[in-house]
Write a protein that holds these residues in place. Structure first.
Motif, mmCIF file in Angstrom:
data_model
loop_
_atom_site.group_PDB
_atom_site.id
_atom_site.type_symbol
_atom_site.label_atom_id
_atom_site.label_comp_id
_atom_site.label_asym_id
_atom_site.label_seq_id
_atom_site.Cartn_x
_atom_site.Cartn_y
_atom_site.Cartn_z
ATOM 1 N N CYS A 25 32.601 -6.541 10.550
ATOM 2 C CA CYS A 25 32.171 -7.749 9.844
ATOM 3 C C CYS A 25 31.341 -7.315 8.628
ATOM 4 O O CYS A 25 30.415 -6.521 8.765
ATOM 5 N N SER A 27 29.237 -8.852 7.046
ATOM 6 C CA SER A 27 27.882 -9.400 7.037
ATOM 7 C C SER A 27 26.977 -8.749 8.076
ATOM 8 O O SER A 27 25.870 -8.340 7.767
ATOM 9 N N CYS A 28 27.465 -8.628 9.343
ATOM 10 C CA CYS A 28 26.568 -8.120 10.389
ATOM 11 C C CYS A 28 26.981 -6.744 10.907
ATOM 12 O O CYS A 28 26.219 -6.086 11.600
ATOM 13 N N THR A 30 29.397 -5.990 13.068
ATOM 14 C CA THR A 30 30.020 -5.901 14.394
ATOM 15 C C THR A 30 31.513 -5.586 14.252
ATOM 16 O O THR A 30 32.154 -6.011 13.282
ATOM 17 N N CYS A 40 32.866 -11.920 11.271
ATOM 18 C CA CYS A 40 33.026 -12.262 12.687
ATOM 19 C C CYS A 40 32.994 -13.773 12.884
ATOM 20 O O CYS A 40 33.577 -14.290 13.822
ATOM 21 N N CYS A 44 28.217 -16.257 9.968
ATOM 22 C CA CYS A 44 27.837 -14.923 9.500
ATOM 23 C C CYS A 44 28.150 -14.776 8.007
ATOM 24 O O CYS A 44 27.368 -14.224 7.253
HETATM 25 ZN ZN LIG Z 1 29.176 -10.928 11.520
#
Ligand SMILES: [Zn+2]
Length: 248
Positions: A25, A27-28, A30, A40, A44
């Protein structure tokens, strides 16, 4: 929450981390994301876009020509190249436990903003406040060229063409080189060996494959491409357009 497995920047930071596979992802970090997705979840995606747009005030204040944002397990990193400078200033802070990179970036931006306002409130001129913050975080060992985004060319495909590509088990990258025609034929031959009814394959699947092959050969007769400016593995900001672009 799992985060990106970028290599950790050591004392001598000479560039930004390279992206890793499998896909994560943006953004985060994962790896629990659906195929062909960049995030994800919608939340997010919104979170990182909101924080990056929050950063624009600070980047305007610094008169940034380019900026780059990335994160590792340990840090969030915002590199800034001001219009008037040949050197990068790196704003870096440690990741806090259990928080997403966007939240840590938000705190980094707010903290730098507070520091800037504190200087201005103490009778420093706005431009000198910016200069002292940039100088304090100056990193002359980072190549300024590393945050100038490259134009990345990608094949433009319809939804149907994208599904044909999937049937042939090809990636978009396979269409980026002049070799695309050969790659499509090779993929077709390989898959045909699996699905041909003569070798016990499913007739329906074989027909689908043959159609996908024809459709992609048609695409190669007049291939369409799109181009966007971006950085490998980092979010990239262009001061002329005042816009952030996601990593490649
Ligand atoms: Zn994410």
């Amino acid at each position: 929450m799992e985060s990106s497995t970028h290599p950790v920047p050591s004392g001598k930071i000479a560039g930004r981390p390279k992206p890793t596979r499998p896909k994560r992802c943006l953004s985060c970090g994962t790896s629990l994301i659906k195929p062909n997705r960049r995030y994800c979840s919608k939340a997010c995606r919104h979170q990182i876009n909101w924080v990056l747009s929050l950063s624009k005030g600070l980047l305007r204040t610094f008169n940034a020509r380019y900026a780059a944002f990335c994160f590792t397990h340990e840090h969030v990193i915002l590199d800034v190249l001001p219009v008037w400078s040949k050197e990068i200033s790196r704003f870096i802070c440690a990741r806090s436990n259990g928080k997403k990179p966007a939240e840590d970036l938000k705190n980094l931006i707010l903290e730098s903003g507070r520091e800037w306002h504190h200087l201005v409130n103490n009778n420093t001129s706005k431009s000198y406040a910016s200069l002292s913050l940039l100088t304090k975080n100056n990193k002359e060992n980072i190549d300024p060229g590393s945050i100038k985004p490259d134009a990345k060319v990608r094949p433009r495909l319809s939804k149907h063409e994208t599904s044909c590509l999937k049937i042939l088990r090809l990636d978009r990258e396979d269409l980026s080189s002049d070799e695309h025609k050969r790659k499509i034929r090779t993929a077709y031959k390989t898959m045909a060996k699996l699905h041909h009814p003569d070798v016990g394959g499913d007739a329906g699947k074989f027909r689908q494959l043959a159609e996908a092959h024809q459709q992609m050969l048609l695409w190669t007769q007049n291939p369409q491409y799109t181009s966007r400016k971006a950085l490998q593995g980092s979010w990239s900001y262009d001061g002329y357009t005042n816009r952030w672009s996601p990593p490649l």
